[in-house]
Design an enzyme around this catalytic site. Structure first.
Site, PDB file in Angstrom:
ATOM      1  N   GLY A  71      45.200  47.475 -10.596  1.00 35.54           N
ATOM      2  CA  GLY A  71      45.416  48.773 -11.226  1.00 35.54           C
ATOM      3  C   GLY A  71      46.703  48.798 -12.045  1.00 35.54           C
ATOM      4  O   GLY A  71      46.755  49.405 -13.126  1.00 35.54           O
ATOM      5  N   THR A  72      47.733  48.158 -11.546  1.00 35.43           N
ATOM      6  CA  THR A  72      49.024  48.160 -12.244  1.00 35.43           C
ATOM      7  C   THR A  72      48.886  47.522 -13.623  1.00 35.43           C
ATOM      8  O   THR A  72      49.356  48.059 -14.623  1.00 35.43           O
ATOM      9  CB  THR A  72      50.077  47.408 -11.408  1.00 35.43           C
ATOM     10  OG1 THR A  72      50.205  48.084 -10.151  1.00 35.43           O
ATOM     11  CG2 THR A  72      51.419  47.360 -12.102  1.00 35.43           C
ATOM     12  N   ASN A 151      47.481  59.703  -5.867  1.00 32.55           N
ATOM     13  CA  ASN A 151      47.404  58.825  -4.706  1.00 32.55           C
ATOM     14  C   ASN A 151      48.173  59.361  -3.503  1.00 32.55           C
ATOM     15  O   ASN A 151      47.905  58.994  -2.373  1.00 32.55           O
ATOM     16  CB  ASN A 151      47.929  57.433  -5.059  1.00 32.55           C
ATOM     17  CG  ASN A 151      49.243  57.473  -5.803  1.00 32.55           C
ATOM     18  OD1 ASN A 151      49.333  58.066  -6.885  1.00 32.55           O
ATOM     19  ND2 ASN A 151      50.256  56.865  -5.249  1.00 32.55           N
ATOM     20  N   GLN A 179      42.308  55.843  -7.536  1.00 30.89           N
ATOM     21  CA  GLN A 179      41.992  56.483  -6.253  1.00 30.89           C
ATOM     22  C   GLN A 179      40.631  57.182  -6.257  1.00 30.89           C
ATOM     23  O   GLN A 179      40.209  57.682  -5.208  1.00 30.89           O
ATOM     24  CB  GLN A 179      43.078  57.508  -5.883  1.00 30.89           C
ATOM     25  CG  GLN A 179      44.431  56.878  -5.568  1.00 30.89           C
ATOM     26  CD  GLN A 179      44.453  56.106  -4.253  1.00 30.89           C
ATOM     27  OE1 GLN A 179      43.592  56.282  -3.382  1.00 30.89           O
ATOM     28  NE2 GLN A 179      45.437  55.234  -4.088  1.00 30.89           N
ATOM     29  N   SER A 199      40.939  49.658  -9.498  1.00 25.57           N
ATOM     30  CA  SER A 199      41.469  48.567  -8.678  1.00 25.57           C
ATOM     31  C   SER A 199      40.496  48.273  -7.537  1.00 25.57           C
ATOM     32  O   SER A 199      40.019  49.203  -6.878  1.00 25.57           O
ATOM     33  CB  SER A 199      42.826  48.981  -8.115  1.00 25.57           C
ATOM     34  OG  SER A 199      43.322  47.975  -7.279  1.00 25.57           O
ATOM     35  N   HIS A 201      40.946  46.727  -4.588  1.00 26.08           N
ATOM     36  CA  HIS A 201      41.346  46.804  -3.178  1.00 26.08           C
ATOM     37  C   HIS A 201      41.397  48.218  -2.619  1.00 26.08           C
ATOM     38  O   HIS A 201      41.664  48.425  -1.442  1.00 26.08           O
ATOM     39  CB  HIS A 201      42.671  46.056  -2.924  1.00 26.08           C
ATOM     40  CG  HIS A 201      43.912  46.742  -3.382  1.00 26.08           C
ATOM     41  ND1 HIS A 201      44.742  47.410  -2.510  1.00 26.08           N
ATOM     42  CD2 HIS A 201      44.493  46.831  -4.597  1.00 26.08           C
ATOM     43  CE1 HIS A 201      45.787  47.882  -3.187  1.00 26.08           C
ATOM     44  NE2 HIS A 201      45.657  47.540  -4.457  1.00 26.08           N
ATOM     45  N   THR A 237      42.510  32.156 -17.193  1.00 22.98           N
ATOM     46  CA  THR A 237      41.256  31.819 -16.510  1.00 22.98           C
ATOM     47  C   THR A 237      40.924  32.931 -15.520  1.00 22.98           C
ATOM     48  O   THR A 237      41.789  33.381 -14.765  1.00 22.98           O
ATOM     49  CB  THR A 237      41.409  30.469 -15.766  1.00 22.98           C
ATOM     50  OG1 THR A 237      41.763  29.496 -16.733  1.00 22.98           O
ATOM     51  CG2 THR A 237      40.129  30.067 -15.053  1.00 22.98           C
ATOM     52  N   CYS A 325      53.972  52.111  -2.209  1.00 26.66           N
ATOM     53  CA  CYS A 325      55.069  51.446  -2.908  1.00 26.66           C
ATOM     54  C   CYS A 325      56.371  52.188  -2.741  1.00 26.66           C
ATOM     55  O   CYS A 325      57.433  51.612  -2.835  1.00 26.66           O
ATOM     56  CB  CYS A 325      54.718  51.288  -4.383  1.00 26.66           C
ATOM     57  SG  CYS A 325      53.811  52.659  -5.018  1.00 26.66           S
TER      58      CYS A 325
HETATM   59  N1  PLP Z   1      47.416  53.687  -9.650  1.00 28.26           N
HETATM   60  C1  PLP Z   1      47.231  54.380  -8.516  1.00 28.26           C
HETATM   61  C2  PLP Z   1      46.875  55.826  -8.586  1.00 28.26           C
HETATM   62  C3  PLP Z   1      47.360  53.745  -7.285  1.00 28.26           C
HETATM   63  O1  PLP Z   1      47.180  54.433  -6.160  1.00 28.26           O
HETATM   64  C4  PLP Z   1      47.693  52.362  -7.258  1.00 28.26           C
HETATM   65  C5  PLP Z   1      47.919  51.672  -5.966  1.00 28.26           C
HETATM   66  O2  PLP Z   1      48.554  52.182  -5.071  1.00 28.26           O
HETATM   67  C6  PLP Z   1      47.861  51.685  -8.465  1.00 28.26           C
HETATM   68  C7  PLP Z   1      47.713  52.382  -9.657  1.00 28.26           C
HETATM   69  C8  PLP Z   1      48.186  50.239  -8.516  1.00 28.26           C
HETATM   70  O3  PLP Z   1      47.057  49.454  -8.223  1.00 28.26           O
HETATM   71  P1  PLP Z   1      47.208  47.916  -7.797  1.00 28.26           P
HETATM   72  O4  PLP Z   1      47.763  47.919  -6.404  1.00 28.26           O
HETATM   73  O5  PLP Z   1      45.822  47.356  -7.883  1.00 28.26           O
HETATM   74  O6  PLP Z   1      48.125  47.279  -8.780  1.00 28.26           O
END
Ligand code: PLP
Length: 388
Positions: A71-72, A151, A179, A199, A201, A237, A325
């Site tokens: 996601g990041t 989140n 989310q 994302s 996970h 890759t 985080c």
């Molecule tokens: N955006 C939101 C709203 C999230 O909750 C998160 C993860 O906590 C992320 C982005 C980041 O995703 P990733 O952990 O896959 O980098």
């Protein structure tokens, strides 16, 4: 002691069927998808299968999906990609003050590079007002980025309304759906977005893989330079096992989504009601109705969130103080502060996020254990003494 995991918004366990689907791509089908011989082509076929599933989940076309490392990266790609590709049109970006750090920090980076960013306020429930979006638009605005659901406190934002405003003003619109995708319906056309982050996970897939939806015709600069993978939009890759796992996870959540959302919303409401009944000076953060089916975020006066988390951990219960985080930092949550909470209230916050393996007995156990923990902590609390 049986562990009770209530931090699914931080990450979810990988579904056993997902692990099973991934395994052959570490061993038998290890080829590089760019190789033209059959080993490579088999891996490529698996990627394309996963791409179709991810696209289907959000009402997109396969070619509009670019796989990322999570996601990041998807958020970074969306913001930097649009900013650098459209500099000639303008340098103004609109976002909200409650975004994930992946968007907030990227916005700050872009500010250092000469872009101007408007961080929209939210109301007491964490909602962005679409009228504020409209008012913030200038002739230099090139991007609007507002998250689908937060989140930390679970509020679902009025993305469709903002999408209409963006469309009318002909401004690119990005939403972070990390989310929501796989948890509640997400359709890129209904939402009216040009870009959308996901994302794996967060939906029972593996860590380190995600996707950015890029609507056909969207002008953005690639974020990673190198090979020609992902139709020249993302070099490197491909993470074949990860992408296959993402596809399988999407297939599984899609089958169960509406039932599961109902089940979780029931448990969420049981937990909220029980906490409000059993603990005084406790408030629910976020919108009471427009919220994720699996999120309960509360502020408990006169106690520290960290103390509650550590005491719950001793009882085998995993929850979080804010987002994963930020929970290692001592700064209060920027999201709760933006909603107008005082520093002490933001410090005394707890986030419960429920998921696939959450059961009613687990909610009952939390409702049994937490009031005792709060009473114990309050008995020692200098915050309560100064209040009296
Ligand atoms: N955006 C939101 C709203 C999230 O909750 C998160 C993860 O906590 C992320 C982005 C980041 O995703 P990733 O952990 O896959 O980098």
């Amino acid at each position: 002691m049986k562990q009770i995991y209530l931090d699914y918004a931080a990450t979810t366990p990988t579904h056993p069927d997902v692990v099973k689907a991934m395994l052959p791509y570490f061993t038998n089908v290890f080829g590089n998808p760019s190789s033209i011989y059959s080993y490579g082509q088999e891996a490529k076929g698996a990627i394309e299968g996963a791409r179709a599933k991810v696209a289907d989940l959000i009402g997109a076309r396969g070619e509009e999906i670019v796989f990322t490392s999570g996601g990041t990266e998807a958020d970074n790609f969306a913001l930097k990609g649009i900013a650098f590709a459209n500099e000639n049109k303008g340098n103004h970006i609109i976002t909200s003050s409650i975004e994930h750090h992946a968007v907030i920090e990227t916005s700050k980076f872009l500010e250092r590079k000469g872009f101007r960013v408007t961080y929209l306020p939210v109301d007491e429930y964490g909602l962005v007002d679409p009228d504020d979006v409209k008012k913030a638009i200038t002739d230099k605005t090139i991007l609007i980025s507002v998250m689908h659901a937060n989140n930390e406190m679970g509020t679902i934002e009025p993305i469709t309304e903002i999408g209409e405003i963006a469309k009318e003003a002909e401004i690119y619109f990005h939403t972070d759906a990390v989310q929501t995708a796989g948890h509640i319906p997400v359709d890129v056309n209904e939402l009216g977005v040009n870009l959308l982050s996901m994302s794996a996970h967060k939906l029972y897939g593996p860590k380190g893989v995600g996707a950015l939806y890029i609507r056909k015709g969207t002008k953005l600069t690639p974020f990673m330079h190198g090979g020609e993978q992902e139709r020249r939009r993302r070099a490197s890759t491909e993470n074949v096992p990860g992408i296959v796992g993402f596809g399988k996870a999407v297939e599984l959540v899609q089958q169960e989504m509406s039932q599961e959302a109902k089940r979780l919303a029931y448990l969420r409401d049981q937990l909220t009601k029980g906490l409000l009944e059993r603990i005084d000076h406790l408030r629910l953060n976020g919108h009471p109705i427009m919220r994720l089916p699996n999120n309960v975020n509360v502020s408990v006066d006169f106690v520290e969130g960290e103390s509650m988390v550590l005491n719950l951990d001793l009882e085998g219960i995993c929850v979080s103080t804010g987002s994963a985080c930020s929970s290692s930092s001592l700064e209060p949550s920027h999201v709760l502060l933006a909603m107008g909470l005082a520093h002490e209230q933001a410090h005394g916050s707890l986030r419960f996020s429920l998921g696939k393996w959450t059961r009613e007995e687990e909610i009952e156990r939390v409702l049994d254990v937490l009031p005792r923990i709060v009473a114990k902590l309050r008995a020692m609390s200098p915050l309560l003494k100064s209040h009296r």
